[in-house]
Design an enzyme around this catalytic site. Structure first.
Site, PDB file in Angstrom:
ATOM      1  N   ASN A  59      86.376   3.408 -22.052  1.00 33.06           N
ATOM      2  CA  ASN A  59      86.053   4.691 -22.927  1.00 33.06           C
ATOM      3  C   ASN A  59      84.387   5.438 -22.252  1.00 33.06           C
ATOM      4  O   ASN A  59      84.579   6.367 -22.385  1.00 33.06           O
ATOM      5  CB  ASN A  59      86.171   4.392 -24.401  1.00 33.06           C
ATOM      6  N   ARG A 381     101.842  12.897 -18.907  1.00 34.26           N
ATOM      7  CA  ARG A 381     101.515  11.444 -18.421  1.00 34.26           C
ATOM      8  C   ARG A 381     102.895  10.922 -18.601  1.00 34.26           C
ATOM      9  O   ARG A 381     103.455  10.528 -19.213  1.00 34.26           O
ATOM     10  CB  ARG A 381     100.288  10.725 -19.173  1.00 34.26           C
ATOM     11  N   ARG A 411      94.200  14.879 -17.176  1.00 37.48           N
ATOM     12  CA  ARG A 411      92.860  14.338 -16.566  1.00 37.48           C
ATOM     13  C   ARG A 411      93.107  13.168 -16.143  1.00 37.48           C
ATOM     14  O   ARG A 411      93.851  11.980 -17.036  1.00 37.48           O
ATOM     15  CB  ARG A 411      91.754  14.577 -17.517  1.00 37.48           C
ATOM     16  N   HIS A 441     101.021  20.893 -22.698  1.00 32.49           N
ATOM     17  CA  HIS A 441     100.871  19.540 -23.556  1.00 32.49           C
ATOM     18  C   HIS A 441     102.054  19.155 -24.247  1.00 32.49           C
ATOM     19  O   HIS A 441     101.956  17.906 -24.821  1.00 32.49           O
ATOM     20  CB  HIS A 441      99.546  19.586 -24.335  1.00 32.49           C
ATOM     21  N   ARG A 570      91.342   9.954 -35.961  1.00 33.45           N
ATOM     22  CA  ARG A 570      90.874   8.767 -35.118  1.00 33.45           C
ATOM     23  C   ARG A 570      89.529   8.877 -34.567  1.00 33.45           C
ATOM     24  O   ARG A 570      88.775   8.110 -34.576  1.00 33.45           O
ATOM     25  CB  ARG A 570      92.021   8.427 -34.210  1.00 33.45           C
TER      26      ARG A 570
END
Length: 717
Positions: A59, A381, A411, A441, A570
């Site tokens: 991350n 993805r 990305r 998306h 989150r």
């Protein structure tokens, strides 16, 4: 359309942006600190704790390559645009760098603690003292046969240009003395990314030695005739953001070029071993030109994300008990026929507790069904080995009309998606790349099938990607329906992306960037009106990020009117809860646990006490971010079927509200505190792993089989 957001500067004259909003970048770093904290959670098995450390490292790498690089670029270009909290780019960059250093030090401390505990459990990492003579012989053979052939040492002198170090690249610098003439030489050895970071030595205990240390140990094979005076390991992180001009004529060609440029982006961070040879270090700093970059020194592991290789060790006793997702009984009751089950009634599937395989089967059956005439699907993805892609190819080869919207701007998945797009096109799939400046998306699939009473369209709407790996760990929702209004709206969404035909109206779906923002404003306004009229008024939301200033201002307006707001966010949250007179009625928490909370759910009380069968409930692909609301194609899906409605609101969302074991409360000062564990703690992940869902169970569901959740009592017996 909703009313204009309240002007909070007028309502609280003394307030500044910093009083009302948290900084986005610092909020993200706070999220990664919560992830890292799980590496010290004594309730988790040891290798799972190591997994959290590795995730925090991965991350942080991405944050540096994208967000820190972006801030550094703004400072370099003299951009003075203020962030949501009123900070300039240079102020943010300074604060972020300080926080990154602090986080990195915490990672090192955590690694030292875990390293010791791993050793106590028979897993030894980078422990040179445990290498026996036999192991040394094995390692030398391994080095000579598996590692040395792929190494290419390069001298650093005027005759040899400094080699390019790719983004994320690891390298070793050696300071050598040539024995023939005592001449000092500096050599670089770049470690090929195809090599593992660690090599496991055969034996009873699990002993892992880093490839870098092996190269140093056996460097005399690489440099015969030289005396090795010093060495040092380093890693480079580069600017990895991709900017595409709106005037790009060929999006695919432009992205292929941009991906190449990303590998060569400017250096943002240089990591060095604490005892890096000073002579070699000076050469490295000069050649890389890192005057603006962060230089991080560590006596631990360079690249914490590589510890995921250790997590893969075959030690089931140090990992979570394996979990096998349930396959929906509703589908089984129809002999595995997805279309028959969906035709009977809407279904929602809760991943990863229920298998993503049902989504794959939906497309596979469509590919094999002679009555299916067309399939359309968005792909954001898809992963490395996608069964979905294979099913679409099979459908095209069967002569069906197949359309795939492939988002090549996803990305770090751009290259993978370009590869899939080429493969799909070769199979005869019509590939659409969508808008240049908007990402597609939304997660939507539609199957048009010829039936006795005419054509019927079956739709899948998801909150997560069609990705075979992430679906095992991300909590998401898959909604299946054959209701005509959803089908017609799905067709309009695909036409919008493929032909830029903006739908003038929709019957069920709310589509961004057309009217999703205004629709949410309208729903919030309705709660405000109910609160002012003395009716029950509440908003429950679950998403990954909240950063949009106008949306936050609208939620502040609702709080001021008396609307009770519960938010499970989150990651990034720029909304500041608990501010007197502004956000007194807003509570925000983050859930970090075994699974990654990813699904987006938005619920509105609609004049009834929450949770209620009369509430308005939506699932979505969109977070409450400016990009999702204004610059992406997203879908907000209303949940109307009673059983599905109850599962999403009174099971999934309520369980998240009630969770006490994995929750962190966001305070007004921006700090997150672990929720206090009550006498009867509640873990929403454990609840979903051990209890059946509602809509996917069909006749197999005993009405008493699912313990009822109560907002007041937690869970009834």
């Amino acid at each position: 359309m909703g009313s204009e957001p309240v002007n909070l500067q007028q309502s609280r004259p003394a307030a500044t942006s910093g009083d009302l909003y948290f900084n986005r970048e610092l909020s993200w770093l706070a999220f990664n600190e919560r992830v890292l904290a799980e590496a010290s959670n004594p309730n988790y098995p040891l290798l799972e704790r190591l997994r959290f450390l590795a995730i925090s490292g991965s991350n942080l790498d991405e944050f540096v390559m994208i967000r820190v690089a972006g801030l550094a670029g703004q400072v370099q270009r003299g951009i003075e645009r203020l962030s949501i909290d009123g900070s300039t780019p240079s102020q943010q960059l300074a604060a972020v760098r300080e926080r990154v250093v602090r986080l990195s030090l915490t990672q090192e401390k955590t690694w030292r603690e875990l390293h010791e505990q791993l050793s106590a459990n028979g897993i030894h990492v980078a422990d040179e003292h445990r290498i026996s003579p036999d192991a040394i012989d094995w390692l030398e053979t391994y080095f000579l046969e598996e590692i040395m052939p792929v190494l290419t040492p390069q001298a650093l002198d005027p005759a040899h240009p400094f080699p390019f170090v790719t983004n994320g690249g690891l390298g070793l610098l050696f300071t050598l003395t040539r024995q023939a003439d005592d001449e000092q030489v500096i050599e670089m050895v770049l470690i090929p990314p195809a090599l593992p970071r660690f090599v496991q030595v055969p034996g009873d205990d699990a002993l892992f030695i880093s490839v870098a240390s092996l190269i140093c140990r056996f460097a005399d094979h690489v440099f015969p005739g030289f005396t090795i005076e010093g060495d040092g390991l380093f890693r480079v992180l580069r600017d990895s953001d991709i900017e595409i001009e709106e005037e790009a004529e060929d999006l695919v060609r432009t992205f292929r070029s941009a991906i190449q440029r990303r590998r060569r982006g400017r250096v943002i961070q240089l990591e060095l071993e604490e005892d890096f040879d000073p002579v070699a270090e000076q050469v490295l700093l000069e050649q890389l030109g890192v005057s603006d970059a962060m230089v991080m020194r560590t006596d631990g592991i360079i690249g914490m994300s590589s510890l995921s290789e250790i997590v893969a060790a075959d030690r089931r006793d140090l990992k979570f008990e394996s979990y096998n997702p349930r396959y929906p009984e509703r589908i089984r009751e129809h002999d595995g026929d997805c279309f028959a089950a969906i035709r009977e009634k809407d279904i929602v599937i809760h991943h990863p507790y229920e298998s993503f395989e049902v989504v794959v089967d939906f497309i596979r059956q469509a590919a094999a069904d002679p009555d299916v005439v067309a399939i359309k699907q968005t792909l954001y993805r898809a992963g490395n080995q996608s069964a979905i892609i294979s099913a679409l190819i099979a459908a095209a080869e069967e002569g069906k009309s197949v359309t795939a919207v492939v988002e090549i701007k996803a990305r770090f998945d751009e290259e993978q998606n370009l590869m899939w797009a080429s493969k799909l096109e070769r199979a005869g799939v019509q590939v659409i790349y969508g808008f240049v400046d908007w990402k597609t998306h939304a997660k939507v699939a539609m199957v048009v099938r010829r039936e006795e009473d005419g054509f019927r369209t079956y739709c899948h709407f998801g909150t997560g990607n069609y990705h075979p790996v992430t679906t095992r760990t991300y909590t998401d929702l898959s909604f299946f329906t054959a209701e005509p209004e959803f089908s017609r709206d799905a067709a309009k969404l695909f036409n919008f992306v493929s032909g830029y035909v903006e739908p003038r109206s929709t019957e069920a779906l709310v589509i961004s960037p057309i009217h999703l923002r205004d629709h949410l404003y309208g729903l919030i306004d309705a709660e405000i009106a109910n609160a002012l009229a003395g009716k029950p008024a509440a908003i429950w939301g679950k998403c990954n990020q909240i950063t949009d200033q106008d949306m936050i201002a609208k939620l502040y307006e609702a709080s001021q009117a008396g609307v009770e707001i519960e938010l499970i966010v989150r990651g990034i949250c720029c909304l500041r809860p608990g501010v007197a007179g502004v956000s007194d009625n807003i509570r925000v928490k983050s859930i970090i646990g075994r699974f990654l909370e990813h699904g987006r759910i938005y619920a509105f009380a609609n004049g009834h006490a929450m949770p209620s069968s009369n509430a308005k409930v939506y699932i979505s692909s969109a977070d409450l971010m400016e990009r999702n609301l204004d610059r992406r194609v997203e879908a907000l899906i209303p949940i109307r079927n009673r059983t599905v409605h109850d599962q999403v609101l009174q099971q999934v969302l309520l369980a998240n509200v009630l969770d006490s074991e994995q929750s962190w409360w966001l305070r007004e000062d921006g700090e997150y505190l672990r929720a206090e564990t009550p006498d009867k703690p509640f873990n929403c992940h454990h609840y979903f792993m051990t209890n059946p869902s509602l809509s996917g169970r069909g006749d197999a569901l005993d009405p008493d089989a699912v313990p009822k959740l109560s907002l007041r009592k937690g869970r009834d017996a």
